[in-house]
Each structure stands twice: as C-alpha cells, then as structure tokens.
Write a protein that holds these residues in place. Structure first.
Motif, short mmCIF file in Angstrom:
data_model
loop_
_atom_site.label_atom_id
_atom_site.label_comp_id
_atom_site.label_asym_id
_atom_site.label_seq_id
_atom_site.Cartn_x
_atom_site.Cartn_y
_atom_site.Cartn_z
N GLY A 1 0.76 -1.10 -0.39
CA GLY A 1 -0.13 0.56 0.25
C GLY A 1 0.72 1.28 0.03
O GLY A 1 0.60 2.79 -0.20
N ARG A 2 1.98 1.38 0.12
CA ARG A 2 2.76 2.17 -0.37
C ARG A 2 2.86 3.24 -1.82
O ARG A 2 2.90 2.57 -3.00
N PRO A 3 2.86 4.36 -1.56
CA PRO A 3 3.54 5.53 -3.04
C PRO A 3 4.08 4.45 -4.46
O PRO A 3 5.24 4.76 -3.07
N VAL A 4 3.61 4.43 -5.14
CA VAL A 4 4.75 3.98 -5.90
C VAL A 4 5.58 5.47 -7.25
O VAL A 4 4.49 5.65 -7.85
N ARG A 5 6.22 5.93 -6.89
CA ARG A 5 7.09 7.23 -8.03
C ARG A 5 7.38 6.30 -9.09
O ARG A 5 8.20 5.91 -9.44
N ALA A 6 6.85 6.99 -10.29
CA ALA A 6 7.42 7.34 -11.51
C ALA A 6 7.67 8.60 -12.16
O ALA A 6 6.76 9.31 -12.16
N LEU A 7 8.50 8.37 -13.27
CA LEU A 7 9.16 10.17 -13.72
C LEU A 7 10.02 9.41 -14.92
O LEU A 7 10.20 9.16 -15.34
N LEU A 8 8.17 9.84 -15.90
CA LEU A 8 9.20 9.87 -17.33
C LEU A 8 10.00 11.28 -18.24
O LEU A 8 9.23 11.73 -17.81
N THR A 9 10.75 10.19 -18.70
CA THR A 9 11.92 11.68 -18.70
C THR A 9 12.56 10.75 -20.63
O THR A 9 12.09 9.58 -21.08
N ALA A 10 13.19 11.41 -20.92
CA ALA A 10 13.65 11.33 -22.73
C ALA A 10 14.63 9.39 -22.29
O ALA A 10 15.36 9.93 -21.41
N GLY A 11 14.80 9.38 -24.00
CA GLY A 11 15.45 7.74 -23.26
C GLY A 11 16.64 8.74 -23.01
O GLY A 11 16.95 7.43 -22.86
N SER A 12 17.35 9.79 -23.73
CA SER A 12 18.45 10.08 -23.77
C SER A 12 19.21 10.56 -22.84
O SER A 12 20.49 10.87 -22.36
N VAL A 13 17.97 10.69 -21.01
CA VAL A 13 18.65 11.87 -19.89
C VAL A 13 19.08 9.56 -18.62
O VAL A 13 18.54 8.99 -19.19
N HIS A 14 20.01 10.51 -18.34
CA HIS A 14 20.40 9.30 -17.75
C HIS A 14 19.61 9.02 -16.08
O HIS A 14 19.05 10.15 -15.79
N ASP A 15 19.07 8.05 -15.73
CA ASP A 15 18.27 8.10 -14.26
C ASP A 15 18.68 8.40 -13.34
O ASP A 15 17.85 9.39 -12.58
N ARG A 16 20.07 8.98 -13.13
CA ARG A 16 20.76 9.75 -12.29
C ARG A 16 19.50 11.42 -11.99
O ARG A 16 19.81 11.88 -11.61
N THR A 17 20.16 11.59 -13.45
CA THR A 17 19.36 13.24 -13.38
C THR A 17 18.11 13.35 -12.94
O THR A 17 18.10 14.15 -11.70
N PRO A 18 16.98 12.31 -12.89
CA PRO A 18 15.50 12.69 -12.53
C PRO A 18 15.54 12.33 -10.58
O PRO A 18 14.36 12.53 -10.09
N ALA A 19 16.57 12.00 -10.61
CA ALA A 19 16.29 11.05 -9.18
C ALA A 19 16.22 12.20 -8.13
O ALA A 19 15.51 12.07 -7.09
N GLU A 20 16.84 12.77 -8.32
CA GLU A 20 16.83 14.17 -6.73
C GLU A 20 15.45 14.52 -6.99
O GLU A 20 14.57 15.31 -5.65
N GLN A 21 15.01 15.20 -7.99
CA GLN A 21 13.77 15.43 -8.00
C GLN A 21 12.72 13.92 -7.42
O GLN A 21 11.58 14.46 -7.18
N VAL A 22 12.95 12.92 -8.13
CA VAL A 22 11.84 12.22 -7.39
C VAL A 22 11.96 11.51 -5.50
O VAL A 22 11.15 11.09 -4.97
N LEU A 23 13.44 12.52 -5.56
CA LEU A 23 13.28 12.17 -3.89
C LEU A 23 13.27 13.17 -2.87
O LEU A 23 14.12 13.22 -1.88
N ALA A 24 13.13 13.95 -3.59
CA ALA A 24 12.97 15.89 -3.09
C ALA A 24 11.81 15.62 -1.51
O ALA A 24 12.58 16.36 -0.61
#
Length: 133
Positions: free
Chosen positions: A7-30
């Motif tokens: 029952g815990r929320p799962v977050r997902a963020l859609l980025t461009a295919g050429s973007v490294h996973d680490r780039t939006p990770a800070e936004q997801v963990l904000a």
C-alpha cells in the motif's frame, strides 16, 4: 497513484530516452527521506553519494568496476549485499512490463499516452500478484 503490495505509494517519472536515471532521481526523492537507497552501478558517483549522505540516506550501491581509462580500481565503498539482492524485484517488474509490446517498443509518441500505458501495465501486473490463488 500507484501503490505497491503493502500500500505504499510508487513514484514514476517519464524522461527522454537519452537522460541518465540519476538526473531525475533527485526530483523523485525531493520530499522523501528514505533510510537507504538501493541502486545499480550506474549511480556510483561521488556527487550522488555525497547528496545521499547529506540526507542521512544509506547508499546501497556497488562500486563501478572500472574507474579511469585502463586500470581496475577495487571498490572504495562497501554496501549491504543482502539489501542489494532485493533490487531484483524491480528488475523483474521491468521485465514483466516489457512483455507488453506497446510498452517495450514505445508505440505512443505522446508522453501522456505512454505513461498511461505504463500505469495500466503496472496495475495489471499488480492485480496478478495480489489476486493469484
């Protein structure tokens, strides 16, 4: 919002295919304060480890095998192997998602449509795991 089996929320963020996973990770963990973060070798960077340490988050990330051009550098950072083994659940989930042809080949060009199919596929996988006799 998607939730996991507990029952815990799962977050997902859609980025461009050429973007490294680490780039939006800070936004997801904000606004999250996880006790630990389990990630693959791609997240092994000094800046990322410093960011996690500043947030008091344990980094469960194996060191990259090769640092530099030619020499093998042994692991500088230790990690909890037992916690890292739990990461395979995420890898299996992505393998199940890629069984949906529409998701694997990205037929939809608009991000809203693609993300909607991602949510539908994740929901179907979740229903199979929860309602299996």
């Amino acid at each position: 919002m998607l939730t996991d089996v507990l029952g815990r929320p799962v977050r997902a963020l859609l980025t461009a295919g050429s973007v490294h996973d680490r780039t939006p990770a800070e936004q997801v963990l904000a606004d999250l304060r996880p006790a630990c973060l389990v990630a693959d070798r791609g997240y092994d960077a000094r800046a990322w480890r410093a960011y996690l340490a500043a947030r008091n988050t344990l980094a469960v990330i194996p060191a990259q095998r090769k640092r530099g051009d030619t020499a093998y550098t042994p692991a500088r950072y230790g990690y909890d192997v037992n916690r890292y083994r739990q990461r395979n659940a995420i890898e299996r989930t992505f393998a199940k998602l890629k069984q949906f042809r529409r998701f694997a080949t990205r037929y939809d060009k608009r991000p809203e449509c693609f993300f909607a199919w991602f949510q539908l596929g994740a929901t179907l996988i979740w229903l199979k795991t929860v309602h299996m006799p």
